[in-house]
Structure formats: structure tokens, C-alpha cells
Write a protein that holds these residues in place. Structure first.
Motif, PDB file in Angstrom:
ATOM      1  N   ARG A  61      50.332  81.504 -67.948  1.00 12.90           N
ATOM      2  CA  ARG A  61      49.930  81.845 -68.912  1.00 12.90           C
ATOM      3  C   ARG A  61      49.790  81.217 -70.535  1.00 12.90           C
ATOM      4  O   ARG A  61      48.856  81.460 -71.814  1.00 12.90           O
ATOM      5  CB  ARG A  61      51.096  82.504 -70.247  1.00 12.90           C
ATOM      6  N   TRP A  62      50.392  79.373 -70.759  1.00 13.54           N
ATOM      7  CA  TRP A  62      50.371  78.861 -71.829  1.00 13.54           C
ATOM      8  C   TRP A  62      49.882  77.425 -70.884  1.00 13.54           C
ATOM      9  O   TRP A  62      49.740  76.503 -71.944  1.00 13.54           O
ATOM     10  CB  TRP A  62      52.116  78.336 -72.034  1.00 13.54           C
ATOM     11  N   LYS A  63      48.579  77.816 -70.454  1.00 13.36           N
ATOM     12  CA  LYS A  63      48.033  76.511 -69.339  1.00 13.36           C
ATOM     13  C   LYS A  63      46.839  76.493 -70.678  1.00 13.36           C
ATOM     14  O   LYS A  63      47.188  74.740 -70.586  1.00 13.36           O
ATOM     15  CB  LYS A  63      47.279  76.951 -68.421  1.00 13.36           C
ATOM     16  N   LYS A  64      45.933  76.403 -71.918  1.00 13.96           N
ATOM     17  CA  LYS A  64      45.985  76.076 -72.470  1.00 13.96           C
ATOM     18  C   LYS A  64      46.565  75.519 -73.607  1.00 13.96           C
ATOM     19  O   LYS A  64      46.594  73.721 -73.344  1.00 13.96           O
ATOM     20  CB  LYS A  64      45.108  76.881 -73.093  1.00 13.96           C
ATOM     21  N   LEU A  65      47.751  75.557 -73.597  1.00 14.91           N
ATOM     22  CA  LEU A  65      48.296  74.804 -74.425  1.00 14.91           C
ATOM     23  C   LEU A  65      49.466  73.583 -74.012  1.00 14.91           C
ATOM     24  O   LEU A  65      49.513  72.237 -74.680  1.00 14.91           O
ATOM     25  CB  LEU A  65      49.492  75.589 -75.070  1.00 14.91           C
ATOM     26  N   VAL A  66      49.884  74.161 -73.000  1.00 15.06           N
ATOM     27  CA  VAL A  66      50.185  73.086 -72.184  1.00 15.06           C
ATOM     28  C   VAL A  66      48.870  71.771 -71.382  1.00 15.06           C
ATOM     29  O   VAL A  66      49.075  70.524 -71.351  1.00 15.06           O
ATOM     30  CB  VAL A  66      50.688  73.286 -70.801  1.00 15.06           C
ATOM     31  N   LEU A  67      47.622  72.216 -71.445  1.00 14.36           N
ATOM     32  CA  LEU A  67      46.322  71.331 -70.571  1.00 14.36           C
ATOM     33  C   LEU A  67      45.935  70.116 -71.757  1.00 14.36           C
ATOM     34  O   LEU A  67      46.204  69.098 -72.396  1.00 14.36           O
ATOM     35  CB  LEU A  67      45.709  72.364 -70.576  1.00 14.36           C
ATOM     36  N   ALA A  68      46.661  71.113 -73.165  1.00  8.91           N
ATOM     37  CA  ALA A  68      45.831  70.565 -74.628  1.00  8.91           C
ATOM     38  C   ALA A  68      46.926  69.093 -74.556  1.00  8.91           C
ATOM     39  O   ALA A  68      46.734  68.277 -75.443  1.00  8.91           O
ATOM     40  CB  ALA A  68      45.997  71.153 -75.473  1.00  8.91           C
ATOM     41  N   ALA A  69      48.224  69.830 -74.068  1.00  8.64           N
ATOM     42  CA  ALA A  69      49.133  68.867 -74.564  1.00  8.64           C
ATOM     43  C   ALA A  69      49.366  67.208 -73.850  1.00  8.64           C
ATOM     44  O   ALA A  69      49.261  66.489 -73.588  1.00  8.64           O
ATOM     45  CB  ALA A  69      50.724  69.554 -75.038  1.00  8.64           C
ATOM     46  N   VAL A  70      49.462  67.921 -72.308  1.00  7.17           N
ATOM     47  CA  VAL A  70      48.998  66.535 -71.406  1.00  7.17           C
ATOM     48  C   VAL A  70      47.968  66.138 -72.256  1.00  7.17           C
ATOM     49  O   VAL A  70      47.838  64.421 -71.766  1.00  7.17           O
ATOM     50  CB  VAL A  70      48.922  67.694 -70.091  1.00  7.17           C
ATOM     51  N   VAL A  71      46.755  66.527 -72.262  1.00  2.00           N
ATOM     52  CA  VAL A  71      45.283  65.404 -72.403  1.00  2.00           C
ATOM     53  C   VAL A  71      45.395  64.945 -73.880  1.00  2.00           C
ATOM     54  O   VAL A  71      45.745  63.476 -73.623  1.00  2.00           O
ATOM     55  CB  VAL A  71      44.272  66.423 -72.794  1.00  2.00           C
ATOM     56  N   LEU A  72      46.122  65.195 -74.745  1.00  2.00           N
ATOM     57  CA  LEU A  72      46.317  64.907 -75.998  1.00  2.00           C
ATOM     58  C   LEU A  72      47.389  63.775 -76.234  1.00  2.00           C
ATOM     59  O   LEU A  72      47.850  61.993 -76.248  1.00  2.00           O
ATOM     60  CB  LEU A  72      47.185  65.641 -76.992  1.00  2.00           C
ATOM     61  N   ALA A  73      48.226  63.291 -74.967  1.00  2.00           N
ATOM     62  CA  ALA A  73      49.784  62.366 -74.434  1.00  2.00           C
ATOM     63  C   ALA A  73      48.797  61.490 -73.927  1.00  2.00           C
ATOM     64  O   ALA A  73      49.163  60.240 -74.089  1.00  2.00           O
ATOM     65  CB  ALA A  73      50.790  63.228 -73.724  1.00  2.00           C
ATOM     66  N   ALA A  74      47.835  61.659 -72.589  1.00  2.00           N
ATOM     67  CA  ALA A  74      46.769  61.085 -72.202  1.00  2.00           C
ATOM     68  C   ALA A  74      46.469  60.411 -73.018  1.00  2.00           C
ATOM     69  O   ALA A  74      46.299  58.777 -73.211  1.00  2.00           O
ATOM     70  CB  ALA A  74      46.388  61.330 -70.962  1.00  2.00           C
ATOM     71  N   LEU A  75      46.033  60.504 -74.032  1.00  2.00           N
ATOM     72  CA  LEU A  75      44.602  59.370 -75.290  1.00  2.00           C
ATOM     73  C   LEU A  75      45.577  59.177 -76.180  1.00  2.00           C
ATOM     74  O   LEU A  75      45.201  57.350 -76.167  1.00  2.00           O
ATOM     75  CB  LEU A  75      44.164  60.932 -75.257  1.00  2.00           C
ATOM     76  N   LEU A  76      46.619  59.826 -76.507  1.00  2.30           N
ATOM     77  CA  LEU A  76      47.869  58.848 -76.710  1.00  2.30           C
ATOM     78  C   LEU A  76      48.031  57.856 -76.083  1.00  2.30           C
ATOM     79  O   LEU A  76      48.109  56.105 -76.698  1.00  2.30           O
ATOM     80  CB  LEU A  76      48.514  59.536 -77.703  1.00  2.30           C
ATOM     81  N   SER A  77      48.907  57.219 -75.067  1.00  2.00           N
ATOM     82  CA  SER A  77      49.181  56.991 -74.528  1.00  2.00           C
ATOM     83  C   SER A  77      47.824  55.877 -73.822  1.00  2.00           C
ATOM     84  O   SER A  77      48.655  54.622 -73.824  1.00  2.00           O
ATOM     85  CB  SER A  77      50.012  57.429 -73.435  1.00  2.00           C
ATOM     86  N   THR A  78      47.318  55.606 -73.756  1.00  2.00           N
ATOM     87  CA  THR A  78      46.049  55.029 -72.973  1.00  2.00           C
ATOM     88  C   THR A  78      45.799  53.777 -74.719  1.00  2.00           C
ATOM     89  O   THR A  78      45.801  52.907 -74.359  1.00  2.00           O
ATOM     90  CB  THR A  78      44.861  55.645 -72.632  1.00  2.00           C
ATOM     91  N   VAL A  79      45.746  54.746 -75.818  1.00  2.00           N
ATOM     92  CA  VAL A  79      45.295  53.961 -76.982  1.00  2.00           C
ATOM     93  C   VAL A  79      46.246  53.155 -77.173  1.00  2.00           C
ATOM     94  O   VAL A  79      46.547  51.808 -77.383  1.00  2.00           O
ATOM     95  CB  VAL A  79      44.890  55.077 -78.132  1.00  2.00           C
ATOM     96  N   VAL A  80      47.192  53.489 -77.129  1.00  2.00           N
ATOM     97  CA  VAL A  80      49.086  52.428 -77.004  1.00  2.00           C
ATOM     98  C   VAL A  80      49.268  51.540 -76.414  1.00  2.00           C
ATOM     99  O   VAL A  80      49.266  50.596 -76.618  1.00  2.00           O
ATOM    100  CB  VAL A  80      50.906  53.583 -76.878  1.00  2.00           C
ATOM    101  N   ALA A  81      48.351  51.841 -74.747  1.00  2.00           N
ATOM    102  CA  ALA A  81      48.697  50.682 -73.629  1.00  2.00           C
ATOM    103  C   ALA A  81      47.913  50.217 -73.859  1.00  2.00           C
ATOM    104  O   ALA A  81      48.260  48.375 -73.446  1.00  2.00           O
ATOM    105  CB  ALA A  81      48.866  51.371 -73.130  1.00  2.00           C
ATOM    106  N   LEU A  82      46.734  50.607 -74.856  1.00  5.56           N
ATOM    107  CA  LEU A  82      45.411  49.175 -74.812  1.00  5.56           C
ATOM    108  C   LEU A  82      45.432  48.149 -76.072  1.00  5.56           C
ATOM    109  O   LEU A  82      45.312  47.572 -76.050  1.00  5.56           O
ATOM    110  CB  LEU A  82      43.904  49.882 -74.841  1.00  5.56           C
ATOM    111  N   LEU A  83      46.602  48.636 -77.085  1.00  8.67           N
ATOM    112  CA  LEU A  83      46.727  48.082 -78.202  1.00  8.67           C
ATOM    113  C   LEU A  83      48.131  47.164 -78.221  1.00  8.67           C
ATOM    114  O   LEU A  83      47.786  46.025 -78.799  1.00  8.67           O
ATOM    115  CB  LEU A  83      47.103  48.978 -79.761  1.00  8.67           C
ATOM    116  N   LEU A  84      48.918  46.997 -76.942  1.00 12.82           N
ATOM    117  CA  LEU A  84      50.175  46.133 -77.189  1.00 12.82           C
ATOM    118  C   LEU A  84      49.353  44.850 -75.856  1.00 12.82           C
ATOM    119  O   LEU A  84      48.672  45.361 -75.628  1.00 12.82           O
ATOM    120  CB  LEU A  84      50.540  47.218 -75.082  1.00 12.82           C
TER     121      LEU A  84
END
Length: 367
Positions: A17-40
Motif C-alpha cells: 500500500r505504501w510502495k511508492k513512498l517506500v520506493l521513493a525513500a529507498v531511491v533517494l537514500a541510494a542517490l544521496l549515499s552514492t553522492v556522499v560515497a563519491l565525495l569521501l
């Protein structure tokens, strides 16, 4: 009324029922963590491995007596080296030498905040541990792999220098004792030598064994001449032989080499000679001990056995970028599931309360 039971399988409808919100959160976390990991920045690790020695084994008094350098392994030696490596004086020395205020961007030196920041960063990058083989591993991490290796090797040198300073004053005192003993024996030897020379002049003794044989031969010769002169009736020759014998053996004899003075001085000469020989042996040994101790102190024997010096790393030690991304995604997914589950439970409890509230008025009206 039985309580509702929950299971992991029951979470799937909630997630659906909440798949869109969960998917959005997971995708956002993946993008942010990727950016942070590349900047480290890449962090490189350099490690030096060494064994400590017992500082007592480097003291001159043990080395001159045949002592040997002892490999470390005692708990007190290991603890002492680790304590020196983690001490603030060692840290401040490397901070100033490598200008870590600028490297760590901690600000200008002299400010409390800058001092604390650079010390914290330095200690965070440093690791000194006692491994299972009784060796010490000194590891330094930094963005600059060349700097990490240089700092690790330099810290090993600083630890060695400070460790030597702990016993340096005592070693200097020991060296002073060797010098004092050498000077004393040298002075005693010179005085005994002068006494022996004066005794030789006084008693006319320059070679006890040679002079003893000479005097015995002369006494026998003079006595033989005296007996021959007396037997032949040559009074003048007998008188001359008697005077010569008296000068050689009599207490008032005028000879330079006189038997009575020789006997009187024999014991004194033996004593002086024995004393001089004893002082000479001790003086030679004391001089050798002093020279060995002096060379030992000047040589600055290392108190560490370096097994492996630190080399620039060929690959980074951290960060593990894929692990950061995967970990962020998993944590975000778990947090999202927990939040939507709590939200579902909250909404379900609200609906239950409303249904209970509507059922009570209906019952009252029917009655």
C-alpha cells in the motif's frame, strides 16, 4: 476479545500500500549515499612493525661486562612503547614538523579550538597495538599515502629517541663513574711509580734479581782474594780486599750498590713493584671500560628492532563505497517499514475506537 497477531508475511500488504513512498525513500537514500560515497576522500594506511628492547640491556655497565641486547616482549616494555607513542609530546612534535594544522584545516596554531581539533584528528588517524606475536604495529591513516608513510616512520624514530632519553641520564652517570675510576687509578699509578723511582735511588736497587747475583758473585770473589792475600802474607793486598768487602757488605759502606741497603730495600721494592703492577692492570682495564662506555653512549644504540618500515599504500583502506550505498539502502528500507507499520497500527487503532464509539449509542437507543 482476542488480540490481533502480526507476522512478517502480514507486512507485505502494508508495504504494497505504501510502495511508492517506500520506493521513493529507498531511491533517494541510494542517490544521496552514492553522492556522499563519491565525495569521501580515499584514505590510505601505512604500518610499521617493530620489537622493543629492554633499555637496561643498552646501559654501558652491562655492555662492557659482556651483556647483549635483549629482544623485547616483556609487558612493561610493550606498555612503555605504546604509552610513548600515544603521548601528547610525541603528537605535538609530529604536528609541528609536518604542519598538520594546515593539512587538517584546523586553523592557525595557538588557538584552543585548533589545538584540540588537530590533536583529535591526529589521534583518530593513529593506531598503536600489540599484536599476537609480541610485536608492535604502528599504523597511520591519511588522504596522502606518502605523508602517511613518512609520519609512521617518523613516529617510530620519535618513540626510539624518547625511549633512549629515559635512561640517557643514568648512562651518563655511569660514564662519569668510569671516568672517575680511571682518573683515580691513573693518579695512584703515577704516585706509585714516583715512589718506586725514589726507592730505587735511595737503596740503589734497579734490578733485584740481577743485582743479587752480582753482589753474591762479588762477595765470593772479594772473600777469595782476601783469603789468598792473608795466606800469602801480602798485607797491602789483604787490606784492600777487606776495605772493598766492607764497602760492599758493611752497614757504613760507601758503595752505590751495598748489600745492607739492598737487603733493607728489598721488601719495600717488592711491595712497590706489586702495587705498581696491580695498579697498571686495573688502570688498563678501567681505561678500556671507559672507552667502551663512551663509544656506547656516543653511538646511541637503538632501543627498537624495526622489522618493517612503513611504505606508501598501493590501495586505499577506506571508504568502501559500495558498502556505504548498500548499507544506506538497507537502513532506509528498514526504517521505512517500521514507520509505515507504526502508522498502519495507529490508523487501525483509530478506526477501532470510532467503531466502538458508534456502537455504544446504537445499543442505548435499542434499549
Amino acid at each position: 476479545m482476542a488480540e490481533s497477531s502480526y507476522s512478517l508475511l502480514g507486512l507485505w500488504p502494508v508495504i504494497n500500500r505504501w510502495k511508492k513512498l517506500v520506493l521513493a525513500a529507498v531511491v533517494l537514500a541510494a542517490l544521496l549515499s552514492t553522492v556522499v560515497a563519491l565525495l569521501l576522500p580515499n584514505i590510505y594506511r601505512s604500518t610499521a612493525v617493530f620489537f622493543p628492547t629492554n633499555p637496561e640491556s643498552t646501559d654501558p655497565d652491562r655492555l662492557v661486562d659482556g651483556g647483549k641486547l635483549e629482544l623485547g616482549g616483556r609487558s612493561e616494555d610493550l606498555d612503555r612503547i605504546i604509552t610513548i607513542g600515544q603521548s601528547q609530546p610525541a603528537a605535538e612534535l609530529l604536528i609541528k614538523e609536518f604542519d598538520l594544522y594546515k593539512h587538517y584545516e584546523a586553523g592557525a596554531p595557538g588557538d584552543d579550538a585548533s589545538e584540540n581539533a588537530v590533536l583529535y584528528q591526529f589521534n583518530s588517524n593513529l593506531s598503536i597495538v600489540h599484536n599476537e606475536r609480541d610485536a608492535i604495529e604502528l599504523t597511520f591513516e591519511d588522504k596522502d599515502k606518502e605523508l602517511a608513510a613518512r609520519m609512521a616512520n617518523r613516529l617510530v624514530q620519535v618513540i626510539d629517541s624518547i625511549n633512549q632519553q629515559l635512561t640517557l641520564e643514568n648512562r651518563r652517570n655511569v660514564l662519569g663513574l668510569y671516568k672517575l675510576r680511571f682518573d683515580f687509578l691513573q693518579n695512584e699509578f703515577e704516585q706509585s711509580r714516583r715512589q718506586l723511582v725514589r726507592a730505587r735511588r735511595r737503596y740503589g736497587i734497579y734490578g733485584i734479581e740481577e743485582q743479587g747475583r752480582y753482589m753474591a758473585r762479588e762477595v765470593i770473589t772479594l772473600e777469595s782474594k782476601l783469603r789468598q792475600a792473608e795466606g800469602s802474607g801480602n798485607a797491602a793486598q789483604a787490606a784492600g780486599a777487606r776495605r772493598a768487602l766492607q764497602g760492599l757488605t758493611g752497614p757504613g759502606g760507601t758503595n752505590t750498590i751495598n748489600l745492607e741497603r739492598f737487603v733493607q730495600g728489598n721488601d719495600s721494592m717488592n711491595l712497590f713493584q706489586a702495587r705498581l703492577e696491580d695498579l697498571q692492570e686495573r688502570l688498563v682495564k678501567a681505561r678500556g671500560d671507559y672507552e667502551t662506555a663512551d663509544l656506547t653512549l656516543r653511538g646511541k644504540i637503538s632501543s627498537l628492532y624495526l622489522v618493517q618500515k612503513a611504505y606508501p599504500a598501493t590501495r586505499k583502506s577506506k571508504p568502501v563505497r559500495w558498502l556505504i550505498v548498500v548499507g544506506s539502502v538497507i537502513v532506509t528500507l528498514a526504517v521505512s517499514v517500521v514507520l509505515i507499520t507504526l502508522l498502519e497500527l495507529y490508523q487501525r487503532s483509530r478506526r477501532g475506537l470510532r467503531q466502538d464509539g458508534a456502537a455504544e449509542p446504537a445499543v442505548a437507543a435499542g434499549s
